[in-house]
Design an enzyme around this catalytic site. Structure first.
Site, mmCIF file in Angstrom:
data_model
loop_
_atom_site.group_PDB
_atom_site.id
_atom_site.type_symbol
_atom_site.label_atom_id
_atom_site.label_comp_id
_atom_site.label_asym_id
_atom_site.label_seq_id
_atom_site.Cartn_x
_atom_site.Cartn_y
_atom_site.Cartn_z
ATOM 1 N N ARG A 15 8.386 62.665 -36.901
ATOM 2 C CA ARG A 15 7.767 62.397 -35.606
ATOM 3 C C ARG A 15 8.876 62.314 -34.566
ATOM 4 O O ARG A 15 10.037 62.040 -34.904
ATOM 5 C CB ARG A 15 6.998 61.078 -35.636
ATOM 6 C CG ARG A 15 5.855 61.030 -36.643
ATOM 7 C CD ARG A 15 5.167 59.673 -36.613
ATOM 8 N NE ARG A 15 4.043 59.608 -37.552
ATOM 9 C CZ ARG A 15 4.121 59.160 -38.803
ATOM 10 N NH1 ARG A 15 5.289 58.721 -39.278
ATOM 11 N NH2 ARG A 15 3.054 59.136 -39.583
ATOM 12 N N LYS A 74 5.947 54.973 -38.390
ATOM 13 C CA LYS A 74 4.646 54.494 -37.932
ATOM 14 C C LYS A 74 4.233 53.270 -38.745
ATOM 15 O O LYS A 74 4.386 53.238 -39.956
ATOM 16 C CB LYS A 74 3.600 55.606 -38.079
ATOM 17 C CG LYS A 74 2.326 55.343 -37.293
ATOM 18 C CD LYS A 74 1.433 56.573 -37.295
ATOM 19 C CE LYS A 74 0.197 56.356 -36.454
ATOM 20 N NZ LYS A 74 -0.658 57.557 -36.429
ATOM 21 N N HIS A 94 5.347 67.607 -32.200
ATOM 22 C CA HIS A 94 4.478 67.237 -33.326
ATOM 23 C C HIS A 94 3.923 68.466 -34.039
ATOM 24 O O HIS A 94 3.576 68.400 -35.225
ATOM 25 C CB HIS A 94 3.333 66.345 -32.838
ATOM 26 C CG HIS A 94 2.899 65.347 -33.867
ATOM 27 N ND1 HIS A 94 3.672 64.274 -34.246
ATOM 28 C CD2 HIS A 94 1.770 65.272 -34.631
ATOM 29 C CE1 HIS A 94 3.046 63.573 -35.171
ATOM 30 N NE2 HIS A 94 1.895 64.165 -35.428
ATOM 31 N N ARG A 113 5.999 69.183 -37.018
ATOM 32 C CA ARG A 113 5.651 68.319 -38.157
ATOM 33 C C ARG A 113 4.400 68.859 -38.857
ATOM 34 O O ARG A 113 4.343 68.916 -40.088
ATOM 35 C CB ARG A 113 5.430 66.895 -37.653
ATOM 36 C CG ARG A 113 4.937 65.890 -38.701
ATOM 37 C CD ARG A 113 4.881 64.502 -38.071
ATOM 38 N NE ARG A 113 3.997 63.597 -38.776
ATOM 39 C CZ ARG A 113 4.349 62.813 -39.790
ATOM 40 N NH1 ARG A 113 5.586 62.856 -40.253
ATOM 41 N NH2 ARG A 113 3.492 61.990 -40.364
ATOM 42 N N HIS A 147 2.223 59.162 -44.938
ATOM 43 C CA HIS A 147 0.806 58.835 -44.802
ATOM 44 C C HIS A 147 0.411 57.774 -45.823
ATOM 45 O O HIS A 147 0.900 57.780 -46.956
ATOM 46 C CB HIS A 147 -0.070 60.068 -45.018
ATOM 47 C CG HIS A 147 0.000 61.052 -43.899
ATOM 48 N ND1 HIS A 147 -0.412 62.368 -44.019
ATOM 49 C CD2 HIS A 147 0.420 60.921 -42.613
ATOM 50 C CE1 HIS A 147 -0.243 62.997 -42.863
ATOM 51 N NE2 HIS A 147 0.264 62.143 -42.003
ATOM 52 N N TYR A 200 -4.579 69.144 -43.553
ATOM 53 C CA TYR A 200 -3.800 70.384 -43.553
ATOM 54 C C TYR A 200 -4.390 71.445 -44.488
ATOM 55 O O TYR A 200 -4.055 72.622 -44.366
ATOM 56 C CB TYR A 200 -2.342 70.091 -43.915
ATOM 57 C CG TYR A 200 -1.682 69.196 -42.909
ATOM 58 C CD1 TYR A 200 -1.384 69.646 -41.626
ATOM 59 C CD2 TYR A 200 -1.391 67.864 -43.215
ATOM 60 C CE1 TYR A 200 -0.813 68.807 -40.683
ATOM 61 C CE2 TYR A 200 -0.815 67.018 -42.277
ATOM 62 C CZ TYR A 200 -0.533 67.497 -41.015
ATOM 63 O OH TYR A 200 0.026 66.663 -40.070
#
Length: 362
Positions: free
Chosen positions: A217, A242, A306, A309, A332, A341
């Site tokens: 990120r 995150k 982004h 990514r 994640h 994805y």
């Protein structure tokens, strides 16, 4: 599990007994029941108007700041009084600073909350109800505001009542716009490599290459320090990602060589990427670097950091990498987040014969 702790009260005890699958925990000294959305909603509806529910331990308010920029809202505090306009209370500013919210988020919350309280200019802030909040949201819809604008307005309003004033369940019935399930925008491998190839500045090339090759990120990239590049293990340590999580991601051999060349030329001191004055590099600068490289590579659509990514994850998936490894590299919490994805990867589509080609097999 959802734990419920309360002072002895016959009304509350009767309501608790009416909840499904309630049990008693000797260890924690409280009753508990299975944690799922139905039970959570049932608790809120059953106790509404009977007692306040303090969810501060159940829904911890995590800091959302991902970089090294210290938050200060003094510029808002020092504004001159404006006739007929109410400013945010001091507690609002203090809580933003204590929670270390990102500067952009803090500015948005202040602006949006002030618009809300001035819509009800003659009403005491703490006496506004869910009905009035929903009426305000209808007003925003009438102004043709975007779903993102309305959602952030709700976040700003809830921040005041739930975080600043400690009323966690006061506005749980506020209606949000239905979330649109948009697919991530990705680039082809050829497009990314062309972006890297046309970027002559070694610093800019390293920024683009790291965003793509490590799946970073923007905030994670800016937070890197030289020792995060662990060349002995060929890994990159991502600190304070995150939700404050640390993780490791990949370091490519050619990427390492580029970083060594960059380091010799620029000699960064504290952070891996710094400005000419040795100050923290800005997210805006990273965005401009990526956008400029895309235009130079002849890519017509708008390209953001982004998207690199997203491309990292998609290209791994197309190459047959297990989705659980991709989940770990991206940081994640669940594979469900990573599964988005699968909708943009072309792996499964390659097995399908296009209708225009069907006649060739007849």
């Amino acid at each position: 599990m959802i734990g419920l702790k309360f002072y002895p009260d016959k009304v509350i005890q009767a309501l608790v007994k009416d909840l499904p699958e309630v049990r008693w925990s000797e260890k924690f000294g409280m009753v508990y029941l299975p944690n799922h959305s139905e039970n959570l909603n049932l608790i809120f509806s059953k106790f509404k108007g009977v007692c306040w529910i303090n969810c501060s331990h159940f829904f911890p308010n995590r800091p959302v700041r991902n970089g090294h920029e210290e938050l200060s809202v003094d510029s808002y505090r020092q504004r001159l009084p404006k006739e007929g306009w109410r400013y945010c209370p001091e507690e609002f500013y203090q809580k933003l600073e204590l929670k270390k919210y990102a500067t952009s988020t803090a500015r948005a919350y202040i602006t949006l909350f002030e618009k809300f309280i001035n819509y009800y200019e003659n009403e005491p802030i703490n006496e506004l109800s869910e009905i009035q909040i929903n009426a305000y949201l209808k007003f925003l819809i009438g102004e043709k505001r975007s779903d993102a604008y309305i959602n952030q307005s709700i976040n700003a309003i809830k921040f005041y009542y739930e975080v600043v004033m400690g009323m966690p369940n006061r506005f749980y019935e506020v209606d949000r716009p239905q979330k649109k399930e948009k697919l991530p925008e990705v680039l082809s491998h050829k497009e990314v490599m062309k972006m890297i190839g046309v970027t002559q500045n070694i610093k800019h090339r390293c920024i683009i290459s790291l965003l793509y090759s490590a799946g970073l990120r923007r905030g994670e990239l800016l937070n890197l320090i030289p020792t995060d590049i662990e060349s002995n293990r060929m890994m990159i340590k991502v600190r304070d990602g995150k939700r404050g999580k640390d993780r490791y991601t990949l370091l490519n051999e050619s990427m390492l060589n580029e970083l060594r060349q960059y380091f010799k030329e620029y000699r960064p001191t504290k952070f891996l990427f710094e400005s000419a004055k040795k100050e923290p590099y800005s997210g805006t600068s990273v965005g401009k670097i990526v956008s400029k490289a895309a235009k130079k590579a002849g890519i017509r659509k708008r390209v953001t950091p982004h998207m690199l990514r997203h491309s990292f994850a998609t290209h791994f998936l197309e190459n047959g990498t297990d989705i659980r490894y991709i989940q770990t590299l991206l940081g994640h919490n669940s594979t469900q987040t990573t599964e988005i994805y699968t909708h943009v990867a072309n792996t499964s589509f390659k097995q399908i014969i296009n209708p225009l080609d069907l006649g060739k097999n007849i």
